[in-house]
Scaffold this motif. Structure first.
Motif, PDB file in Angstrom:
ATOM      1  N   SER A 214      13.499 -56.854 -27.800  1.00 49.48           N
ATOM      2  CA  SER A 214      13.019 -56.283 -26.542  1.00 49.48           C
ATOM      3  C   SER A 214      12.248 -57.297 -25.696  1.00 49.48           C
ATOM      4  CB  SER A 214      12.114 -55.072 -26.832  1.00 49.48           C
ATOM      5  OG  SER A 214      10.971 -55.462 -27.571  1.00 49.48           O
ATOM      6  N   LYS A 215      12.042 -58.513 -26.251  1.00 47.79           N
ATOM      7  CA  LYS A 215      11.281 -59.539 -25.537  1.00 47.79           C
ATOM      8  C   LYS A 215      12.190 -60.658 -25.019  1.00 47.79           C
ATOM      9  CE  LYS A 215       7.957 -57.270 -27.641  1.00 47.79           C
ATOM     10  NZ  LYS A 215       7.197 -56.192 -26.962  1.00 47.79           N
ATOM     11  N   LYS A 216      13.495 -60.440 -25.058  1.00 47.62           N
ATOM     12  CA  LYS A 216      14.423 -61.527 -24.726  1.00 47.62           C
ATOM     13  C   LYS A 216      14.350 -61.956 -23.274  1.00 47.62           C
ATOM     14  CE  LYS A 216      18.310 -58.340 -24.032  1.00 47.62           C
ATOM     15  NZ  LYS A 216      19.673 -57.968 -24.487  1.00 47.62           N
ATOM     16  N   ASP A 217      13.842 -61.112 -22.399  1.00 47.85           N
ATOM     17  CA  ASP A 217      13.754 -61.460 -20.980  1.00 47.85           C
ATOM     18  C   ASP A 217      12.423 -62.100 -20.613  1.00 47.85           C
ATOM     19  OD1 ASP A 217      16.306 -60.454 -20.438  1.00 47.85           O
ATOM     20  OD2 ASP A 217      15.551 -58.425 -20.183  1.00 47.85           O
ATOM     21  N   TYR A 218      11.566 -62.347 -21.598  1.00 44.39           N
ATOM     22  CA  TYR A 218      10.277 -62.986 -21.319  1.00 44.39           C
ATOM     23  C   TYR A 218      10.499 -64.389 -20.769  1.00 44.39           C
ATOM     24  CZ  TYR A 218       7.221 -59.498 -23.516  1.00 44.39           C
ATOM     25  OH  TYR A 218       6.513 -58.366 -23.815  1.00 44.39           O
TER      26      TYR A 218
ATOM     27  N   ASN B 153       0.198 -62.835 -30.109  1.00 42.35           N
ATOM     28  CA  ASN B 153       0.260 -61.373 -30.112  1.00 42.35           C
ATOM     29  C   ASN B 153      -0.077 -60.789 -28.745  1.00 42.35           C
ATOM     30  OD1 ASN B 153       1.033 -61.118 -32.771  1.00 42.35           O
ATOM     31  ND2 ASN B 153      -1.045 -60.901 -33.544  1.00 42.35           N
ATOM     32  N   SER B 154      -1.054 -61.398 -28.082  1.00 44.73           N
ATOM     33  CA  SER B 154      -1.457 -60.900 -26.767  1.00 44.73           C
ATOM     34  C   SER B 154      -0.328 -61.043 -25.749  1.00 44.73           C
ATOM     35  CB  SER B 154      -2.699 -61.658 -26.284  1.00 44.73           C
ATOM     36  OG  SER B 154      -3.077 -61.236 -24.993  1.00 44.73           O
ATOM     37  N   ILE B 155       0.319 -62.207 -25.759  1.00 37.73           N
ATOM     38  CA  ILE B 155       1.383 -62.477 -24.781  1.00 37.73           C
ATOM     39  C   ILE B 155       2.647 -61.679 -25.095  1.00 37.73           C
ATOM     40  CG2 ILE B 155       2.932 -64.264 -23.900  1.00 37.73           C
ATOM     41  CD1 ILE B 155       0.593 -66.260 -24.389  1.00 37.73           C
ATOM     42  N   VAL B 156       3.031 -61.653 -26.361  1.00 39.15           N
ATOM     43  CA  VAL B 156       4.314 -61.058 -26.747  1.00 39.15           C
ATOM     44  C   VAL B 156       4.228 -59.536 -26.830  1.00 39.15           C
ATOM     45  CG1 VAL B 156       6.046 -60.913 -28.573  1.00 39.15           C
ATOM     46  CG2 VAL B 156       5.090 -63.133 -27.931  1.00 39.15           C
TER      47      VAL B 156
END
Length: 438
Positions: free
Chosen positions: A186-190, A241-244
């Protein structure tokens, strides 16, 4: 001997600095909920929130009330930061935060529970004894020291949190890297890191670094030789953890906890404190020391016991959720579900399939398909709605869940009238299906 160990006074610089960081963070937590839209999504858009069972009376204030509520919480956070009317301000924040925590479960987070515990801890300690308006106005509370139990308390609480978080990851879907892989999809577009988060080596690193960090961070921070390198790792870990995962103030609160592990000299040097050292080591045993020790024992027995309770409840906690909350089971699985609620009029036999979207927000739709306690609450609310129209109904639920994208399995006994089912707070609810019953 134990009195000397607990009540020997040590320099309070770590506690005073922690109060300042803590005050800033709880202020940001409150005001951030306003500006990020969290209040709107979680408390205002839903017709009703799903509170902790037994706290139905806690519902969001009407109109813009919750915005004022959170703004006021932020004001109390500022007062904690500057140490003005400290205990009164923190008491107000603690009560208000706890009420919101108990008010809704759709955005449940273990860190919200931790904040309740830390607020209680901060109420017990003399964190306003220096660098505070209170201390400037009242010399009687001004002090350079604090009892050693203050540091011991927070270190033991952190040890419990991190150890249980590590042990909870010791199950097949985490150990083979599939859970971190699912979490990262779910984070692939970061921006910048999205592609890196999809790499196999990233998933393996998250898998084992997550287990080892949680298990070892407190012991290694206690050891002088490893304290600094582990703190550097902690900075990377918590910023990641905060960013992701975007989990609010918790990563920064965790870094602030590290103050309790460093010697006073280091704290003074790094923060350039213009404060006298306290090195007298005086033992000051309070008159109610026995009561205090009884409280500490009770506190930690409860903290150690709560995360173990799911072992004494039938079924897999990953599916049943019984014993999941208050247990430091953090970011352990991906869970999806589908559910159908069928209302049957007991007099006419007429059956109505509920359109859940007419009752629930987008976030609640997912919760009501995967959490048995929420399914039970929603069923009872449907019964109440029909009862208000003069109809006596039964509510039957067909719910299926998937853990970590595995096969869907039935969660609820579809032959049970969920509107009349009882909720067992402490043991297995028989209407939640176990593998042999499916």
């Amino acid at each position: 001997m134990i009195n000397k160990w607990l009540f020997k006074h040590i320099d309070n610089s770590a506690l005073i600095l922690f109060r300042i960081f803590f005050g800033v963070l709880i202020t940001l937590e409150a005001w951030g909920a306003i500006f990020t839209g969290w209040i709107t999504r979680t408390l205002l858009e839903p017709q009703q929130t799903f509170n902790f069972i037994g706290f139905d009376f806690l519902q969001p204030l009407p109109g813009n009330g919750m915005y004022f509520y959170y703004f006021l919480m932020g004001v109390f956070g500022v007062l904690v930061t500057i140490g003005y009317k400290y205990r009164w301000s923190l008491s107000a924040y603690t009560i208000m935060w706890t009420c919101v925590y108990l008010m809704q479960k759709s955005s449940y987070n273990n860190h919200y529970y931790l904040l309740v515990l830390i607020c209680i801890f901060m109420l017990l300690v003399p964190a306003n004894a220096y660098f505070s308006i209170d201390a400037k106005q009242n010399d009687r509370i001004r002090s350079l020291s604090t009892p050693r139990w203050v540091h011991l308390f927070i270190i033991l609480q952190l040890l419990i949190v991190y150890t249980y978080a590590s042990c909870a990851k010791l199950y097949p879907d985490w150990l083979d890297g599939s859970v971190p892989e699912l979490l990262m999809k779910s984070k692939k577009d970061y921006w910048l890191i999205g592609d890196i988060l999809q790499e196999k080596w990233t998933h393996v690193t998250i898998t084992y670094f997550g287990i080892l960090f949680d298990l070892l961070v407190v012991p290694l921070l206690l050891w002088k030789r490893t304290r600094t390198p582990v703190f550097i790792f902690a900075i990377f870990f918590h910023l990641f953890n905060s960013i992701v995962f975007q989990i609010g103030i918790f990563p920064y609160l965790s870094l602030a906890f590290c103050l309790f592990f460093f010697p006073t000299q280091i704290i003074h040097k790094r923060f350039k404190l213009k404060k006298e050292y306290y090195d007298q080591g005086e033992v000051k045993v309070p008159s109610k020391s026995g009561l205090m020790k009884a409280f500490f024992i009770t506190w930690f027995v409860v903290q150690i016991s709560l995360p173990l309770r799911h072992w004494f409840i039938k079924g897999d906690v990953l599916l049943t959720e019984e014993g999941h909350r208050l247990s430091w089971r953090m970011m352990l699985r991906s869970k999806s579900g589908i559910s159908t609620f069928k209302v049957v009029d007991k007099n006419t036999g007429k059956t109505t399939i509920i359109k859940k979207g007419d009752y629930l927000s987008k976030k609640q739709l997912r919760t009501v398909s995967t959490k048995p306690d929420v399914i039970w609450q929603f069923s009872r609310r449907l019964k109440q709605e029909y009862a208000a129209k003069g109809r006596d109904v039964a509510v039957y639920v067909d719910a299926k869940v998937s853990i970590n994208r595995g096969p869907y399995v039935s969660l609820i006994d579809s032959s049970v009238d969920m509107a009349s089912a009882e909720w067992d707070y402490f043991f297995h609810n028989e209407w939640i299906l176990l593998p042999e019953e499916r």
